[in-house]
Design an enzyme around this catalytic site. Structure first.
Site, PDB file in Angstrom:
ATOM      1  N   TRP A 181      32.803  43.727  34.711  1.00 42.15           N
ATOM      2  CA  TRP A 181      32.169  44.962  34.222  1.00 42.15           C
ATOM      3  C   TRP A 181      31.669  44.789  32.797  1.00 42.15           C
ATOM      4  O   TRP A 181      30.830  45.556  32.327  1.00 42.15           O
ATOM      5  CB  TRP A 181      33.171  46.132  34.267  1.00 42.15           C
ATOM      6  CG  TRP A 181      33.644  46.477  35.649  1.00 42.15           C
ATOM      7  CD1 TRP A 181      34.886  46.216  36.155  1.00 42.15           C
ATOM      8  CD2 TRP A 181      32.918  47.128  36.693  1.00 42.15           C
ATOM      9  NE1 TRP A 181      34.976  46.669  37.459  1.00 42.15           N
ATOM     10  CE2 TRP A 181      33.777  47.240  37.810  1.00 42.15           C
ATOM     11  CE3 TRP A 181      31.618  47.630  36.809  1.00 42.15           C
ATOM     12  CZ2 TRP A 181      33.379  47.829  39.014  1.00 42.15           C
ATOM     13  CZ3 TRP A 181      31.233  48.219  38.010  1.00 42.15           C
ATOM     14  CH2 TRP A 181      32.102  48.305  39.090  1.00 42.15           C
TER      15      TRP A 181
ATOM     16  N   LEU B 233      36.559  33.556  62.130  1.00 43.08           N
ATOM     17  CA  LEU B 233      36.927  33.393  60.718  1.00 43.08           C
ATOM     18  C   LEU B 233      37.102  34.733  59.993  1.00 43.08           C
ATOM     19  O   LEU B 233      36.323  35.666  60.213  1.00 43.08           O
ATOM     20  CB  LEU B 233      35.810  32.589  60.030  1.00 43.08           C
ATOM     21  CG  LEU B 233      35.915  32.438  58.525  1.00 43.08           C
ATOM     22  CD1 LEU B 233      35.983  30.972  58.142  1.00 43.08           C
ATOM     23  CD2 LEU B 233      34.732  33.092  57.818  1.00 43.08           C
TER      24      LEU B 233
ATOM     25  N   HIS C 110      22.393  34.934  41.310  1.00 42.03           N
ATOM     26  CA  HIS C 110      23.362  35.607  42.183  1.00 42.03           C
ATOM     27  C   HIS C 110      22.805  35.739  43.608  1.00 42.03           C
ATOM     28  O   HIS C 110      23.547  35.627  44.577  1.00 42.03           O
ATOM     29  CB  HIS C 110      23.712  36.994  41.617  1.00 42.03           C
ATOM     30  CG  HIS C 110      24.423  36.917  40.294  1.00 42.03           C
ATOM     31  ND1 HIS C 110      25.477  36.057  40.071  1.00 42.03           N
ATOM     32  CD2 HIS C 110      24.237  37.573  39.117  1.00 42.03           C
ATOM     33  CE1 HIS C 110      25.903  36.198  38.824  1.00 42.03           C
ATOM     34  NE2 HIS C 110      25.161  37.098  38.219  1.00 42.03           N
TER      35      HIS C 110
ATOM     36  N   ASP D 157      31.101  30.064  41.138  1.00 40.54           N
ATOM     37  CA  ASP D 157      30.680  30.047  39.740  1.00 40.54           C
ATOM     38  C   ASP D 157      29.421  29.199  39.512  1.00 40.54           C
ATOM     39  O   ASP D 157      29.184  28.219  40.232  1.00 40.54           O
ATOM     40  CB  ASP D 157      31.840  29.491  38.892  1.00 40.54           C
ATOM     41  CG  ASP D 157      31.649  29.775  37.421  1.00 40.54           C
ATOM     42  OD1 ASP D 157      30.827  30.638  37.067  1.00 40.54           O
ATOM     43  OD2 ASP D 157      32.320  29.111  36.606  1.00 40.54           O
TER      44      ASP D 157
HETATM   45  C1  FPP Z   1      29.928  33.657  38.618  1.00 37.37           C
HETATM   46  O1  FPP Z   1      28.799  32.938  38.165  1.00 37.37           O
HETATM   47  C2  FPP Z   1      29.547  34.492  39.755  1.00 37.37           C
HETATM   48  C3  FPP Z   1      29.708  35.826  39.832  1.00 37.37           C
HETATM   49  C4  FPP Z   1      30.298  36.621  38.751  1.00 37.37           C
HETATM   50  C5  FPP Z   1      29.254  36.588  41.012  1.00 37.37           C
HETATM   51  C6  FPP Z   1      29.360  35.918  42.344  1.00 37.37           C
HETATM   52  C7  FPP Z   1      28.518  36.660  43.309  1.00 37.37           C
HETATM   53  C8  FPP Z   1      27.749  36.117  44.273  1.00 37.37           C
HETATM   54  C9  FPP Z   1      27.753  34.699  44.630  1.00 37.37           C
HETATM   55  C10 FPP Z   1      26.790  36.933  45.074  1.00 37.37           C
HETATM   56  C11 FPP Z   1      27.225  38.214  45.608  1.00 37.37           C
HETATM   57  C12 FPP Z   1      28.317  38.118  46.602  1.00 37.37           C
HETATM   58  C13 FPP Z   1      28.244  38.607  47.857  1.00 37.37           C
HETATM   59  C14 FPP Z   1      29.483  38.715  48.677  1.00 37.37           C
HETATM   60  C15 FPP Z   1      26.998  39.032  48.456  1.00 37.37           C
HETATM   61  P1  FPP Z   1      28.238  33.219  36.702  1.00 37.37           P
HETATM   62  O2  FPP Z   1      27.258  34.325  36.779  1.00 37.37           O
HETATM   63  O3  FPP Z   1      29.378  33.494  35.784  1.00 37.37           O
HETATM   64  O4  FPP Z   1      27.540  31.874  36.370  1.00 37.37           O
HETATM   65  P2  FPP Z   1      27.463  31.180  34.938  1.00 37.37           P
HETATM   66  O5  FPP Z   1      28.872  30.836  34.543  1.00 37.37           O
HETATM   67  O6  FPP Z   1      26.620  29.994  35.180  1.00 37.37           O
HETATM   68  O7  FPP Z   1      26.823  32.174  33.998  1.00 37.37           O
END
Ligand code: FPP
Length: 258
Positions: free
Chosen positions: A87, A149, A55, A38
């Site tokens: 989504w 792993l 991301h 997060d």
């Molecule tokens: C939450 O942060 C994160 C996500 C919803 C996506 C997590 C995905 C990745 C780390 C990259 C893709 C993964 C792979 C396996 C390649 P947020 O966007 O909600 O952050 P915020 O709370 O600061 O807005």
């Protein structure tokens, strides 16, 4: 498993570049760690960048942490990459996330060459694009004989969705007289989760400052230890991980006993 002093000393030697004030007991590492990745959006906003850049940096952090976990001897990690609720995000962001996942899976063979990592995807992949579904099958096939792993990537995953899915499967088995209602217990439920056959997470790590589970591994986290920190996921590094493990090792796990 016996105590392999030579192997552990070797591992600690290899960690010379990641010196830490956290003294770890490498014989008592958490076997399975869950990561709620997060804070990508806030990391990007702080830099005046689009959320997709956050991301992308998050995917890089995942690469580094996966390698580090493998190096120190963690057996399983499960990462929350895309939830059943994600989504609802703007289409542009969903597209960027799906693009990153596709890229990650597409690169897996080259990236993980010689790394011995097993990749599995958990979640309902049937609603993902045909391309990603194919990449999931291919990546799982390519890495299935590896012995290092296990990286579980949760995509279109929701803890409630997983429990509903399990209950529906069990209900069908009861209906077909294959099992009796009395047979339904903890073990049977676990066997119907996406994580069947995998030990429940010992430790769940959530950076970013939020103190909640957000529908991640609801069934499996019944007795997990939690570690929260005010760091955004793209900045999460090996030192933070060692701090989390060090905290974990100071706790007493009773699993409801005394
Ligand atoms: C939450 O942060 C994160 C996500 C919803 C996506 C997590 C995905 C990745 C780390 C990259 C893709 C993964 C792979 C396996 C390649 P947020 O966007 O909600 O952050 P915020 O709370 O600061 O807005």
């Amino acid at each position: 498993m016996g105590f392999n002093f030579k192997k552990i000393t070797e591992k600690i030697k290899n960690l010379k570049n990641t010196k830490s004030e956290h003294e770890l007991d490498y014989t008592a590492l958490p076997e399975h760690i869950g990561f709620i990745m997060d804070g990508n959006g806030r990391w990007a906003a702080r830099r005046g960048l689009p959320r997709s850049a956050g991301h992308k940096a998050g995917a890089e952090a995942l690469r580094r942490i996966t390698e580090f976990c493998d190096k120190i001897g963690i057996k399983i990690i499960t990462v929350y990459a895309f939830s059943t609720e994600n989504w609802k995000r703007p289409q542009k962001e969903v597209k960027a996330l799906m693009g990153l996942l596709s890229q990650y899976l597409g690169d897996a063979e080259r990236e993980l060459a010689g790394k011995n990592i097993v990749i599995k995807v958990i979640g309902d992949i049937t609603t993902l694009s045909q391309k990603i579904q194919q990449q999931v099958i291919e990546t799982e096939r390519l890495t299935q004989n590896n012995t290092g792993l296990l990286l579980n990537i949760a995509i279109n995953y929701g803890g409630r969705d997983e429990i509903i899915h399990a209950v529906k499967q069990i209900a069908k088995e009861v209906q077909a007289d294959r099992i009796a209602v009395e047979d339904i217990d903890d073990q049977l439920m676990s066997q119907h989760m996406y994580t069947r056959g995998i030990k429940d997470p010992d430790l769940i790590i959530r950076p970013s400052g939020e103190l909640r589970l957000s529908n991640f591994l609801l069934w499996q986290s019944a007795y997990s230890e939690f570690w929260f920190a005010k760091i955004y996921w793209p900045d999460f590094n090996s030192q933070h991980l060692l701090a989390a493990i060090s905290d974990y090792q100071k706790r007493t796990r009773r699993f409801g006993g005394i």
